[in-house]
Design a protein around this motif. Structure first.
Motif, PDB file in Angstrom:
ATOM      1  N   GLY A 105      23.824 -37.791   7.295  1.00 26.75           N
ATOM      2  CA  GLY A 105      23.844 -36.467   7.901  1.00 26.75           C
ATOM      3  C   GLY A 105      23.083 -36.375   9.211  1.00 26.75           C
ATOM      4  O   GLY A 105      22.913 -35.292   9.748  1.00 26.75           O
ATOM      5  N   ILE A 106      22.600 -37.516   9.738  1.00 32.14           N
ATOM      6  CA  ILE A 106      21.907 -37.517  11.024  1.00 32.14           C
ATOM      7  C   ILE A 106      22.418 -38.688  11.857  1.00 32.14           C
ATOM      8  O   ILE A 106      22.630 -39.783  11.330  1.00 32.14           O
ATOM      9  N   THR A 107      22.643 -38.425  13.133  1.00 32.62           N
ATOM     10  CA  THR A 107      23.062 -39.460  14.067  1.00 32.62           C
ATOM     11  C   THR A 107      22.189 -39.362  15.308  1.00 32.62           C
ATOM     12  O   THR A 107      21.941 -38.256  15.802  1.00 32.62           O
ATOM     13  N   MET A 112      26.694 -28.134  11.801  1.00 34.47           N
ATOM     14  CA  MET A 112      26.229 -29.268  12.603  1.00 34.47           C
ATOM     15  C   MET A 112      25.502 -28.750  13.837  1.00 34.47           C
ATOM     16  O   MET A 112      25.917 -27.760  14.435  1.00 34.47           O
ATOM     17  N   HIS A 113      24.427 -29.437  14.203  1.00 29.59           N
ATOM     18  CA  HIS A 113      23.629 -29.039  15.365  1.00 29.59           C
ATOM     19  C   HIS A 113      23.259 -30.282  16.161  1.00 29.59           C
ATOM     20  O   HIS A 113      23.227 -31.388  15.625  1.00 29.59           O
ATOM     21  N   GLN A 134      23.027 -32.176  10.256  1.00 32.76           N
ATOM     22  CA  GLN A 134      23.660 -31.156   9.428  1.00 32.76           C
ATOM     23  C   GLN A 134      22.600 -30.269   8.788  1.00 32.76           C
ATOM     24  O   GLN A 134      21.592 -30.774   8.305  1.00 32.76           O
ATOM     25  N   VAL A 135      22.840 -28.965   8.800  1.00 34.15           N
ATOM     26  CA  VAL A 135      21.997 -28.010   8.070  1.00 34.15           C
ATOM     27  C   VAL A 135      22.886 -27.383   6.999  1.00 34.15           C
ATOM     28  O   VAL A 135      23.929 -26.791   7.315  1.00 34.15           O
ATOM     29  N   ALA A 136      22.507 -27.545   5.729  1.00 35.60           N
ATOM     30  CA  ALA A 136      23.348 -27.093   4.617  1.00 35.60           C
ATOM     31  C   ALA A 136      23.361 -25.572   4.472  1.00 35.60           C
ATOM     32  O   ALA A 136      24.391 -24.979   4.158  1.00 35.60           O
ATOM     33  N   ASP A 137      22.222 -24.936   4.679  1.00 31.78           N
ATOM     34  CA  ASP A 137      22.086 -23.490   4.550  1.00 31.78           C
ATOM     35  C   ASP A 137      21.225 -22.982   5.692  1.00 31.78           C
ATOM     36  O   ASP A 137      20.439 -23.753   6.253  1.00 31.78           O
TER      37      ASP A 137
END
Length: 93
Positions: free
Chosen positions: A10-12, A58-59, A27-30
């Motif tokens: 979930g991180i690049t 996604m941020h 990625q932030v789930a909530d």
């Protein structure tokens, strides 16, 4: 180990290795209060890159690596003070 593999999902980070700038995509789930820290190999926080509320999804966060010496660092992404993502970054001058 297993925890490292889970936290790196979930991180690049790109480019990695980085020379002048790096972008973190995560990625932030909530909806959550998000903190992004850079730590050195001893675990000492060398810079807090971000601290603010983010919505689900996604941020990206880009930052200059000019202030970092050559070496290996870790990017830590926390949501609501809980470590959600961790990934290594190599800085080359």
């Amino acid at each position: 180990a297993v925890e490292d593999a889970y936290l790196s999902k979930g991180i690049t980070l790109y480019p990695n290795p980085a020379n002048n700038q790096c972008t973190i995509r995560f990625q932030v789930a909530d909806p959550a209060l998000v903190t992004i820290n850079i730590t050195d190999v001893t675990g000492t926080v060398v810079k807090q890159l971000y601290y603010d509320q983010l919505v689900q999804g996604m941020h990206e966060c880009s930052f200059s690596t000019q202030w970092l010496a050559s070496g290996t660092y870790h990017v830590h992404v926390y949501t609501n003070n809980r470590l959600m993502h961790r990934a290594p970054i190599t800085v080359i001058k």
